[in-house]
Design a protein around this motif. Structure first.
Motif, PDB file in Angstrom:
ATOM      1  N   HIS B 213       0.810  -1.222   0.000  1.00 26.11           N
ATOM      2  CA  HIS B 213       0.000   0.000   0.000  1.00 26.11           C
ATOM      3  C   HIS B 213       0.845   1.274   0.000  1.00 26.11           C
ATOM      4  O   HIS B 213       0.306   2.384   0.048  1.00 26.11           O
ATOM      5  N   ALA B 260      -3.802   0.961   9.403  1.00 24.40           N
ATOM      6  CA  ALA B 260      -3.452   0.042   8.312  1.00 24.40           C
ATOM      7  C   ALA B 260      -4.595  -0.062   7.305  1.00 24.40           C
ATOM      8  O   ALA B 260      -4.392  -0.030   6.088  1.00 24.40           O
ATOM      9  N   ARG B 261      -5.802  -0.172   7.826  1.00 22.71           N
ATOM     10  CA  ARG B 261      -6.966  -0.270   6.937  1.00 22.71           C
ATOM     11  C   ARG B 261      -7.081   1.006   6.093  1.00 22.71           C
ATOM     12  O   ARG B 261      -7.358   0.936   4.891  1.00 22.71           O
ATOM     13  N   SER B 264      -4.648   1.075   3.360  1.00 24.35           N
ATOM     14  CA  SER B 264      -4.949   0.102   2.308  1.00 24.35           C
ATOM     15  C   SER B 264      -5.906   0.660   1.257  1.00 24.35           C
ATOM     16  O   SER B 264      -6.211  -0.029   0.279  1.00 24.35           O
ATOM     17  N   ALA B 294       1.589  -0.646   5.382  1.00 22.07           N
ATOM     18  CA  ALA B 294       0.680  -1.790   5.323  1.00 22.07           C
ATOM     19  C   ALA B 294       0.777  -2.503   3.982  1.00 22.07           C
ATOM     20  O   ALA B 294       1.091  -1.889   2.961  1.00 22.07           O
ATOM     21  N   TRP B 295       0.539  -3.813   4.027  1.00 22.43           N
ATOM     22  CA  TRP B 295       0.349  -4.572   2.790  1.00 22.43           C
ATOM     23  C   TRP B 295      -0.794  -5.546   3.000  1.00 22.43           C
ATOM     24  O   TRP B 295      -1.151  -5.873   4.129  1.00 22.43           O
ATOM     25  N   SER B 296      -1.397  -5.960   1.904  1.00 21.49           N
ATOM     26  CA  SER B 296      -2.521  -6.896   1.972  1.00 21.49           C
ATOM     27  C   SER B 296      -2.254  -8.086   1.070  1.00 21.49           C
ATOM     28  O   SER B 296      -1.562  -7.970   0.050  1.00 21.49           O
ATOM     29  N   LEU B 314      -9.218 -10.735   2.972  1.00 17.71           N
ATOM     30  CA  LEU B 314      -7.903 -10.100   2.920  1.00 17.71           C
ATOM     31  C   LEU B 314      -7.117 -10.338   4.200  1.00 17.71           C
ATOM     32  O   LEU B 314      -7.688 -10.310   5.293  1.00 17.71           O
ATOM     33  N   LEU B 316      -4.528  -8.305   6.186  1.00 19.84           N
ATOM     34  CA  LEU B 316      -4.014  -6.947   6.264  1.00 19.84           C
ATOM     35  C   LEU B 316      -2.881  -6.936   7.273  1.00 19.84           C
ATOM     36  O   LEU B 316      -3.077  -7.275   8.449  1.00 19.84           O
TER      37      LEU B 316
END
Lengths: 350, 350, 350
Positions: B213, B260-261, B264, B294-296, B314, B316
């Motif tokens: 992200h 984080a969300r 994203s 963050a990454w998903s 997902l 997260l």
């Protein structure tokens, strides 16, 4: 209203001691409409959890139309409006008395403020004087919603200006229970102690009882500045780090009041409504990095005319050293860890 | 309801392991009315830009009456209410499961919370135990709006107290698509990808795909404390710098989830609505000064019964070291740069 | 709308110089509904006290239906929406021109934004170019509420890409008074100078007059990040401390504009409404710890067609060194203590 022209200084340099006279009424500027934004910010800035100010449903079950703005938020808005006229050149905020909350403030209300000068006393050094004012917060229906006396030490502009006649107002040491105004419709007969968070009613508190509120909050510059700005309080010392060598900003005393009152939820969750302010002292300055804690002492209890509603008189003390129960040294001076010593009446279920 | 008198401790010391029993229902205190203030603060605290939660018009075009409160804000309010009864004496927040968002929360709604104890297991050291609770958020119409299981490690008050019978609840590893509740009226048939900010629909995501992200946010004490207070979460460690030698405050795990969300958005702008929480671990503590990225990873995809609405499962992951795609070391322990590992379902246009 | 599949990068890498062409219209993502939360946050983040934006009653007495969102808040929302498409890869925000506020923004309004490319000029180094865009903010009734030109220096993706034909738009150095739009119904005939906080009307200001706004605010990381997020501005440099060696975050230029404009209350309390933006330069970067002060110079005055309403053209300068009246060195470069040099029109009682 017409100025003399473009060359005159446009900024407000505030009033000095010789600008005040007994009976003078100052209409403070900038009316303010409050709403759900101010309410949410109050919850973000202080750990306040009292149910009457958190839930519209709880407020309705207590006979109010909806959840009002926190009583201290109303106080701060009114106080903030008075700063440019009363305390811009103040050396010290010396005390409070006879504070009364007369009507709850609801979302959509617009508050303005005015102050009447009720006392003047030049200090013996000839450089400063004490000014007593009674400040009112007034809503859009011209109803007074809050009313309190405070006194401040103000610089003279000209030290050679003659001293005014000394008038020291006759103020009550504390409001009587009969002086308190109960919000119209308030009814605690069906009070839900479970939802409010504690089961203690007025009769569970003994006069002289001391309650350690246990929790602590370490304060940050960004938070107290946001709070103080929200009340449109313009005193430079709260915002401008260049005013002090250490780059710290003096925290608005009202920020400490709100923090301590919010911390007192833990042990006084049912002392829902602030109805009277008897006295208050900002004992020592508060700075970012201080960890504020609080304790309360029960000073008095009373019944009121409203169904199920009692009154509790509390001493609320904020500290930065975590001490509990100690206030002053043997010479009667506040101990260095004490930030605030406030004496107020709250409404609580019988 | 009546206390024994003024001498009894008035503050909440929280529950200890031996205070819980299977089937016990705890009604959490302090209902909370949410509104436009909470919504604006959510946008000030997190870089959240999903259109359904930003624009009333976009929400109406998606079949909802107006833009709801962010799903995580609703979660935090409910979680916060459970803290004084569930996790005040918790040593660790161990996990989440079976979280379901059942109804959107709109401005003016009043939320309360309750938890049922569904599991108990004393640890072999005899000093602590694990408590599983199913926590519900309930609105003013007595509708459950959110429902989740979490488990925490709680201290025993008395190490000699007997261990309860061990009950470990049978929890799903992940919700099935059929377990998800779609908000009433939701319709993504005419979804405006341009206004939403990205053109990717469900079919553009492949199971196993990892999305970096890209953006990062360095967190500050004032921000996480304001956020955590806004949810009326009272856990001391988030606010009181004297709890740790370095003066730092442990950041509420939910702050990391929301950060984080929100981050994203960049890559998952159309994963609009959180519908289910399958699992979650706060892998390492987060402190002010950390830069959250963050990454998903796409774990699963599904259709739903609502027009144009798909579901995407997902993982997260929030990091403080900018790593992407790595989670655990060879012994299965989270790497030191990992803050959060969350497994959830979101609703996304087909 | 359909992507090629899961393997394509999902995140927005922004536009580069060669992605723009004259006449191109970019519809910016994520419409935003504003309300009382944004308004309260504006007051918490900036020391803004102008009565028209503080009191619904004052706004009604001035002929408006209620107090609008601060004009700069509307600007920031629209500007923020343009960032992902216009300035994500910008090296510098070079200037503003022809900014017009066409309609007040009220609580409940939903804003979206679009930009048209009106100028392109590749720099002689071949690595960057200048892009001019006219950006509009549009409400839910498809009315344009704000409209301004800005130009930015943008990197090329590929330095070998051919240069476009140079088009430099013909922009006004300043709007004429006749170019300004007066909010429908605005009437300052019965303006209450007492409630507004200062007695100075248009005729009290002389062209060339310089006003030192006296007050200062030391800015904090948490505050400028909350402000910038509130406008959904996603530029990395404002949030991610790892972008610079000293761990500081570059403060959004609009934060400095709002701070300076709010500070200018003290001396320009009656310059209520921003109607036009003539020019603006972010002269030097601003960082947390800087103490922002402001001064204004009166550049022009004019009457308008609305009853009692005049217009005042102001240079608003923000500094971090407290200097007043000085802007540039002998080579015409901004002095190092200057943060902002803004030229705008405000509406003020005659």
């Amino acid at each position: 209203m017409k100025d003399e022209g473009g060359s005159v200084a446009k900024t407000n340099s505030g009033n000095f001691f010789e600008d005040y006279e007994i009976g003078q009424v100052l209409e403070h500027a900038v009316p303010r409409t409050v709403g759900p934004g101010e309410r949410a910010l109050y919850h973000a800035l202080y750990p306040e959890r009292r149910a009457l100010y958190s839930s519209d449903q709880f407020a309705r079950d207590s006979g109010l139309p909806e959840s009002p703005l926190d009583d201290l938020a109303a106080f701060h808005v009114v106080f903030g409006k008075s700063v440019p006229d009363i305390s811009l050149n103040a050396r010290a905020n010396l005390g409070y008395a006879e504070g009364r909350w007369l009507k709850p403030v609801f979302a959509g209300d617009t508050l303005r403020a005015q102050s009447e000068v009720i006392g003047l006393k030049q200090n013996s050094n000839g450089k400063t004087g004490v000014v007593w004012v009674r400040t009112k917060g007034i809503n859009q229906r011209d109803e007074t919603v809050i009313d309190f006396v405070r006194w401040v030490m103000v610089k003279k502009r000209d030290e050679d200006a003659p001293a005014p006649s000394t008038v020291v107002p006759n103020l009550k040491n504390a409001l009587e229970p009969a002086d308190l105004t109960i919000p119209s419709g308030l009814d605690f007969s069906d009070y839900d102690f479970g939802q409010a968070g504690e089961r203690h009613r007025l009769s569970d508190y003994a006069i002289g009882e001391v309650i350690d509120h246990v929790d602590g909050v370490t304060v940050e510059e960004a938070e107290h500045m946001m709070a103080t700005r929200l009340w449109q309080n313009t005193a430079k010392v709260h915002f401008d780090a260049t005013q002090r060598e250490d780059g710290k900003r003096l925290i608005y005393g009202g920020h400490v009041i709100s923090m301590a009152r919010a911390l007192s939820f833990n042990g006084l969750a049912n002392a829902q409504i602030i109805a009277g302010l008897n006295a208050g002292a900002h004992a020592n300055p508060c700075f970012a990095g201080d960890t504020i804690r609080a304790w309360s002492e029960v000073l008095d209890t009373a019944e009121t005319s409203a169904p199920g509603v009692g009154a509790i008189r509390l001493r609320l003390v904020a500290t930065k050293d975590g001490s509990v129960g100690e206030l002053k040294d043997e010479d009667g001076r506040y101990l260095p860890g004490i930030l605030l010593d406030l004496d107020y009446w709250a409404l609580i279920p019988l």
